[in-house]
Structure formats: structure tokens, C-alpha cells
Design an enzyme around this catalytic site. Sequence first.
Site, PDB file in Angstrom:
ATOM      1  N   HIS A  72      37.139   3.403  54.396  1.00  0.00           N
ATOM      2  CA  HIS A  72      36.423   2.484  53.513  1.00  0.00           C
ATOM      3  C   HIS A  72      35.920   1.276  54.298  1.00  0.00           C
ATOM      4  O   HIS A  72      36.674   0.637  55.011  1.00  0.00           O
ATOM      5  CB  HIS A  72      37.338   2.054  52.372  1.00  0.00           C
ATOM      6  CG  HIS A  72      36.639   1.271  51.325  1.00  0.00           C
ATOM      7  ND1 HIS A  72      37.224   0.211  50.693  1.00  0.00           N
ATOM      8  CD2 HIS A  72      35.397   1.379  50.782  1.00  0.00           C
ATOM      9  CE1 HIS A  72      36.389  -0.294  49.811  1.00  0.00           C
ATOM     10  NE2 HIS A  72      35.264   0.403  49.854  1.00  0.00           N
TER      11      HIS A  72
ATOM     12  N   ALA B 284      12.963   0.821  61.778  1.00  0.00           N
ATOM     13  CA  ALA B 284      13.472   2.007  61.068  1.00  0.00           C
ATOM     14  C   ALA B 284      14.949   2.183  61.419  1.00  0.00           C
ATOM     15  O   ALA B 284      15.335   3.078  62.169  1.00  0.00           O
ATOM     16  CB  ALA B 284      12.658   3.240  61.445  1.00  0.00           C
ATOM     17  N   ASN B 285      15.754   1.278  60.889  1.00  0.00           N
ATOM     18  CA  ASN B 285      17.176   1.228  61.193  1.00  0.00           C
ATOM     19  C   ASN B 285      17.954   0.874  59.934  1.00  0.00           C
ATOM     20  O   ASN B 285      17.486   0.084  59.113  1.00  0.00           O
ATOM     21  CB  ASN B 285      17.464   0.145  62.243  1.00  0.00           C
ATOM     22  CG  ASN B 285      16.575   0.253  63.457  1.00  0.00           C
ATOM     23  OD1 ASN B 285      16.604   1.250  64.157  1.00  0.00           O
ATOM     24  ND2 ASN B 285      15.768  -0.775  63.697  1.00  0.00           N
TER      25      ASN B 285
END
Length: 139
Positions: free
Chosen positions: A20, A129-130
Site C-alpha cells: 500500500h 508522458a509520465n
Amino acid sequence: MKKGVLLNADVSAVVSRLGHTDQIVICDAGLPIPAATQRIDLALTQGVPTFLQVLGVVTQEMQVESAILAEEIVKQNPQLHRALLAQLTELGQHQGNTISVSYISHSAFKAQTEHSRAVIRSGECSPYANVILCAGVTF
């Protein structure tokens, strides 16, 4: 042979070890990757595979709680930004949760990648674009 969608052994191993709030990065071909962070390079040539293709496959096996983007994507790559948000919305509906999206500067984004379990490099050659994906839990 593995039966699931995700066939890449390195990516599959990283996803299976996430706890998590652990983070992984899916990036374009140009993002600098810290030397100490696991690098999984899927790039074959410009545009292969695309950022959205990699995101789509990884998120079929990863429970995503939140995502972090560079704020520059909004103005510098609006078409990809819209497609990314649509993909995250669809993923949230499939998972039964809302994926929160936050924005930080590109400089802060690059610094944050040092805290990720891995950086998965696509062949994408478009700006910003990350995404940093933060793992959720399935229960």
C-alpha cells in the site's frame, strides 16, 4: 507460460511486490531515471510501445489508489493528458474506487522518482508522458 495479460517478468515481479502506497513510474523515452532505482526498459524504438499501452497493461494487474503527474502535461501535451485522465477514470470504475490525481512540477516529479520501486520506460516520444502510480489495496 503465464496466463495473465502482463507477460514481462520484471514488470510482473515489481507489481507483485507492491505494498500500500508504494510507487512505480511509467515514463516516456526521455525521463532521466535515477541510478539507484530499478529500471525496466521496454522501449524498442520511438513510439513502441506507447505510454498508454504500457499504462493499460500494468494497471490490469496493479491496484491504483492515486496518480501523480507533472503539471506541465496540461498545456504541453493536452491530448495525451485527456487520454490519460480517461484511462485512469475507467480504471477507477473497474476497480470500484476513485483514483485521485495530483500535479507537481516536472522538477519535483523527477525528484520523486527516486522514491519509486521501479521506473518502467516506454518508447513514447511526446512531452511529459509520465505518471507515478501509487498502489492501493484490493480489500
